[in-house]
Scaffold this active site. Structure first.
Site: not given
Ligand code: VGL
Ligand code: ZN
Length: 202
Positions: A12, A110, A155
């Site tokens: 991410d 995702k 994540c």
């Molecule tokens: C994430 C919170 C919400 C992450 C993704 O990538 O850690 N954290 N969505």
């Protein structure tokens, strides 16, 4: 040089998790040069991309009266309610512009189902709906996975713990990650990763 069975999983590394983004992680953009160097060094390279519809259940704005960063109960368990982030097709959902995304073999999206969040790259937050990543990596012959990206305590940690659960070796390069650190979540995540058998390196 990592061997042929080593995969790099970059979690991410998107605009909304970098300074100026909707769910900015402090220093999130600082890891880009190191991640780019890692992308050059590994034989198997996967990027994940948080990819939510605008009506996603993890967004505080979709729960009238709920404050961002509060916690609610979902059918699958507790869920932090986040500011809207990584909405499909928006600039915030795009990878950081400095990331060498073209180096990736696979981009795994995702969190695309409105009713369920997916912190882990392997299982959605019900802990049973698979993303398909484990099968992909097994078929590529990967045995050990190295993790970098955002955020360490959500994540990245959930993905690394699930990697061990799926039978892979897992290393998290903490210096190539940055954390949200919500109510002690970073310390808890480090402890949970260690307990699961994830190797923590700098
Ligand atoms: C994430 C919170 C919400 C992450 C993704 O990538 O850690 N954290 N969505
Ligand atoms: Zn998300």
């Amino acid at each position: 040089m990592p061997g042929e069975t080593q995969a790099l999983i970059v979690i991410d590394l998107q605009n909304d998790f970098c300074p100026g983004g909707a769910l900015a992680v402090a220093g999130g953009d600082e890891i880009v040069p190191r991640v780019n160097a890692l992308l050059d060094a590994f034989p198997i390279r996967v990027l994940t991309q948080d990819w939510h519809p605008a009506n996603h259940t993890s967004f505080a704005q979709n729960h009238p009266g709920a404050a961002p960063f509060s916690t609610t109960e979902m059918p699958y368990g507790p869920q932090v309610l986040w500011p809207a982030h990584c909405v499909q097709g928006t600039p915030g959902a795009a990878f950081h512009p400095g990331l060498h995304a073209d180096r990736a073999d696979l981009i795994l999206r995702k969190g695309f189902r409105a009713a369920i969040d997916s912190y882990s790259a392997f299982f959605e937050n019900d802990r049973t709906t698979a993303t398909g990543l484990a099968g992909y990596l097994r078929e590529r012959g990967a045995t050990h996975l190295t993790f970098a990206g955002l955020a360490t305590d959500f994540c990245v940690a959930w993905s690394a713990i699930d990697a061990v659960r799926a039978g892979f070796g897992a290393t998290v390069l903490l210096g190539a990650c940055r954390a949200i650190d919500l109510n002690g979540s970073l310390a808890a995540a480090r402890q949970a990763m260690r307990a699961a058998g994830v190797e923590l390196e700098s």
